[in-house]
Design an enzyme around this catalytic site. Structure first.
Site, PDB file in Angstrom:
ATOM      1  N   SER A  48       0.809  -1.222   0.000  1.00 12.55           N
ATOM      2  CA  SER A  48       0.000   0.000   0.000  1.00 12.55           C
ATOM      3  C   SER A  48       0.840   1.269   0.000  1.00 12.55           C
ATOM      4  O   SER A  48       0.297   2.367   0.045  1.00 12.55           O
ATOM      5  CB  SER A  48      -0.923   0.020   1.228  1.00 12.55           C
ATOM      6  OG  SER A  48      -0.156  -0.045   2.435  1.00 12.55           O
ATOM      7  N   THR A  89     -39.525  28.087  -9.387  1.00 10.05           N
ATOM      8  CA  THR A  89     -39.874  26.726  -8.973  1.00 10.05           C
ATOM      9  C   THR A  89     -40.120  25.943 -10.267  1.00 10.05           C
ATOM     10  O   THR A  89     -40.645  26.495 -11.242  1.00 10.05           O
ATOM     11  CB  THR A  89     -41.148  26.669  -8.092  1.00 10.05           C
ATOM     12  OG1 THR A  89     -42.266  27.176  -8.837  1.00 10.05           O
ATOM     13  CG2 THR A  89     -40.973  27.513  -6.830  1.00 10.05           C
ATOM     14  N   HIS A  90     -39.716  24.686 -10.298  1.00 14.68           N
ATOM     15  CA  HIS A  90     -39.834  23.853 -11.502  1.00 14.68           C
ATOM     16  C   HIS A  90     -39.107  24.484 -12.700  1.00 14.68           C
ATOM     17  O   HIS A  90     -39.482  24.237 -13.848  1.00 14.68           O
ATOM     18  CB  HIS A  90     -41.297  23.606 -11.871  1.00 14.68           C
ATOM     19  CG  HIS A  90     -42.148  23.121 -10.733  1.00 14.68           C
ATOM     20  ND1 HIS A  90     -42.171  21.816 -10.311  1.00 14.68           N
ATOM     21  CD2 HIS A  90     -42.991  23.799  -9.900  1.00 14.68           C
ATOM     22  CE1 HIS A  90     -42.991  21.697  -9.291  1.00 14.68           C
ATOM     23  NE2 HIS A  90     -43.498  22.887  -9.015  1.00 14.68           N
ATOM     24  N   SER A 136     -13.756  27.289 -27.661  1.00 14.47           N
ATOM     25  CA  SER A 136     -13.973  26.110 -28.493  1.00 14.47           C
ATOM     26  C   SER A 136     -12.880  26.031 -29.554  1.00 14.47           C
ATOM     27  O   SER A 136     -12.402  27.055 -30.045  1.00 14.47           O
ATOM     28  CB  SER A 136     -15.341  26.201 -29.182  1.00 14.47           C
ATOM     29  OG  SER A 136     -15.440  25.277 -30.248  1.00 14.47           O
ATOM     30  N   LYS A 145     -17.498  30.933 -28.818  1.00 15.24           N
ATOM     31  CA  LYS A 145     -17.842  30.242 -27.574  1.00 15.24           C
ATOM     32  C   LYS A 145     -16.994  30.706 -26.390  1.00 15.24           C
ATOM     33  O   LYS A 145     -15.799  30.939 -26.507  1.00 15.24           O
ATOM     34  CB  LYS A 145     -17.660  28.721 -27.735  1.00 15.24           C
ATOM     35  CG  LYS A 145     -18.578  28.077 -28.733  1.00 15.24           C
ATOM     36  CD  LYS A 145     -20.015  28.045 -28.239  1.00 15.24           C
ATOM     37  CE  LYS A 145     -20.200  27.101 -27.069  1.00 15.24           C
ATOM     38  NZ  LYS A 145     -19.897  25.709 -27.400  1.00 15.24           N
ATOM     39  N   GLU A 150     -18.879  23.182 -15.049  1.00 12.18           N
ATOM     40  CA  GLU A 150     -19.259  21.872 -15.570  1.00 12.18           C
ATOM     41  C   GLU A 150     -18.413  20.760 -14.957  1.00 12.18           C
ATOM     42  O   GLU A 150     -18.929  19.671 -14.648  1.00 12.18           O
ATOM     43  CB  GLU A 150     -19.125  21.874 -17.091  1.00 12.18           C
ATOM     44  CG  GLU A 150     -20.153  22.760 -17.772  1.00 12.18           C
ATOM     45  CD  GLU A 150     -19.925  22.917 -19.269  1.00 12.18           C
ATOM     46  OE1 GLU A 150     -20.783  23.513 -19.927  1.00 12.18           O
ATOM     47  OE2 GLU A 150     -18.869  22.440 -19.761  1.00 12.18           O
ATOM     48  N   GLN A 196      -7.874  -1.817   3.817  1.00 10.89           N
ATOM     49  CA  GLN A 196      -6.850  -1.052   3.109  1.00 10.89           C
ATOM     50  C   GLN A 196      -7.466  -0.284   1.946  1.00 10.89           C
ATOM     51  O   GLN A 196      -6.902   0.718   1.487  1.00 10.89           O
ATOM     52  CB  GLN A 196      -5.766  -2.011   2.601  1.00 10.89           C
ATOM     53  CG  GLN A 196      -4.591  -1.337   1.912  1.00 10.89           C
ATOM     54  CD  GLN A 196      -3.461  -2.310   1.655  1.00 10.89           C
ATOM     55  OE1 GLN A 196      -2.767  -2.729   2.572  1.00 10.89           O
ATOM     56  NE2 GLN A 196      -3.300  -2.700   0.394  1.00 10.89           N
TER      57      GLN A 196
END
Length: 474
Positions: free
Chosen positions: A23, A155-156, A277, A283, A290, A322
């Site tokens: 290890s 909301t939603h 990009s 872009k 992300e 371990q």
């Protein structure tokens, strides 16, 4: 290479078995904790008369020398050793001779690794807490500067009611504050020392476990030696807390990604935290947000991995344990890097306050306030709800908003509307009249900000006692 445990065996371990079992490639990051725990153990052994003062001094000097040489790059942690404990002990014996062989008196690798991992985890809790605190300070600063930055609340993912950026950020302040509270709870619960538990049943040496615990800043010794060497609850709890931190970061990132899109244009992420990009020159991608969102699953995986490892293990120590290290180390590193990068991103992010306000106006976020206006005129709420629903439908057909309608258009739907409606459904009025505790009204928010400022000043972390070398704390 001869193993420290090799006396029982008549031939060497197969190389493939040895490599699979080893290890050191990942537990070498416990090096400092192994040295520190060993120093405390030796100081206790000398206090109990198990080692002479000369042996204690020689061992401590040898351990300190190994630590210094590794830190300066003069000594490499060699992968030829099975684990970090074997490396330290072998180097000590090589440097000081027979006295080095007494380091392991009254100790097993089982309680040794349990101690090292606790010391390391405890340190990572403190580091994670500090990063969360830095993020909270950035969030609070943004809140204080945006008490009148109006935007739609959702909301939603549908525009619901007007709020402010300060109020929206305040929700994340509460989330990350709870994360710190979880770390505090875990720290307190795990802060008991397993050293002295031996392999599983303690030892016949007259160890003073309370003394050893105090040298390393623990509340006291663990009270069952079998549990001491087989407990990984604190790691599971920490990984669960880290998973929750990542969930909160991921939610925040998702909103920033939406806000950064051409459709929203609420924010502009600083160039230092964006990428372009390779083919589309226009872009500007929110890659940090992300990636943080993506790495959340990686931390979840560490938690599930350790839960799965532990789910069927009989007492006491098993080699399966371990497997706690690589996933835990990776999760700790991942969360800390995500917090650091995310904090930098949100600290440098610019807000398009005009777009936020326009979005709130154009999405009928003030519809509930228009209904409340009618209720205050004596219209039953259910009837008011229906009237405003018709009004919204009319606005959609005309591609306009409630506050842009003429008084004649309003009264065509209900004669209860008057010229005072326009003030009643303005963003400022919609927000500022909400003054209950936790609401977005400016006076309510100022009280919350004052509470949060005091919270950030009252830190829960106390300075830990230093580790002991002889009679000197280091």
């Amino acid at each position: 290479m001869a193993q420290l445990w090799g006396g029982r065996f008549t031939k060497d371990t197969d190389q493939m078995v040895y490599d699979f079992n080893a290890s050191i490639n990942f537990d070498k990051r416990l090096f400092h904790q192994d040295i520190e725990g060993s120093i405390a153990h030796v100081v206790m052994l000398a206090k109990q008369g198990i080692l002479t003062l000369g042996e204690k001094d020689s061992i401590i000097k040898g351990l300190a020398g190994i630590r210094e040489d590794v830190d300066k790059g003069l000594l490499a942690i060699s992968p030829e050793y099975e684990d970090i404990h074997s490396f330290v002990e072998a180097m000590l014996i090589e440097r000081i001779g027979e006295a080095g062989k007494k380091l392991h008196t009254g100790r097993s690798r089982n309680d040794q690794v349990a101690l090292d991992m606790k010391l390391y985890t405890r340190l990572q809790i403190l580091k994670t807490d500090e990063l969360l605190k830095e993020l909270l300070e950035v969030i609070l600063d943004t809140m204080e500067r945006n008490l009148e930055t109006y935007m739609p609340g959702f909301t939603h993912l549908q525009k619901a009611q007007p709020t402010t950026l300060a109020h929206h950020y305040g929700a994340y302040f509460e989330m990350f504050k709870r994360d710190r509270l979880r770390l505090k709870d875990i720290y307190a619960r795990m802060n008991y020392c397993p050293l002295g538990a031996g392999a599983l049943a303690g030892t016949t040496y007259p160890l003073d476990r309370s003394y050893t615990s105090s040298l390393m800043g623990f509340e006291g010794p663990t009270l069952n030696s079998m549990d001491s060497v087989s407990d990984r609850d604190y790691l599971i709890e920490f990984l669960a807390a880290l998973s929750t931190v990542m969930m909160h970061l991921s939610r925040f990132c998702e909103e920033i990604i939406l806000w950064n899109s051409n459709e929203y244009q609420f924010v502009e992420i600083d160039d230092a935290y964006s990428t372009g990009s390779s083919i589309m020159p226009q872009k500007k991608n929110p890659d940090i947000a992300e990636l943080v969102r993506g790495k959340t699953g990686r931390v979840y995986g560490a938690l599930i991995s350790l839960l799965t490892t532990m789910k069927a293990l009989p007492l006491a120590y098993n080699k399966d344990m371990q497997e706690d290290k690589e996933v835990s180390f990776d999760a700790m590193d991942t969360v800390q890097s995500c917090l650091e990068l995310f904090t930098g991103m949100v600290k440098t992010m610019k807000f398009r306050t005009d777009r936020m306000a326009d979005s709130a106006l154009n999405g009928f976020a003030n519809a509930t306030d228009a209904a409340d206006y009618l209720v205050n005129k004596g219209v039953p709420f259910r009837d008011a709800h229906g009237i405003i629903g018709k009004l919204v439908l009319y606005c959609i057909e005309k591609n306009t908003s409630i506050d842009a309608l003429t008084l004649e258009e309003l009264r065509a739907v209900s004669d209860q509307f008057g010229p005072d409606l326009y003030d009643a459904v303005s963003l400022k009025t919609c927000v500022e009249k909400r003054l209950t505790a936790g609401a977005p009204g400016q006076e309510a928010m100022k009280k919350v900000i004052a509470v949060n400022k005091k919270y950030l000043k009252d830190d829960w972390i106390e300075v830990l006692p230093g580790y002991v070398t002889g009679t000197e704390k280091v």
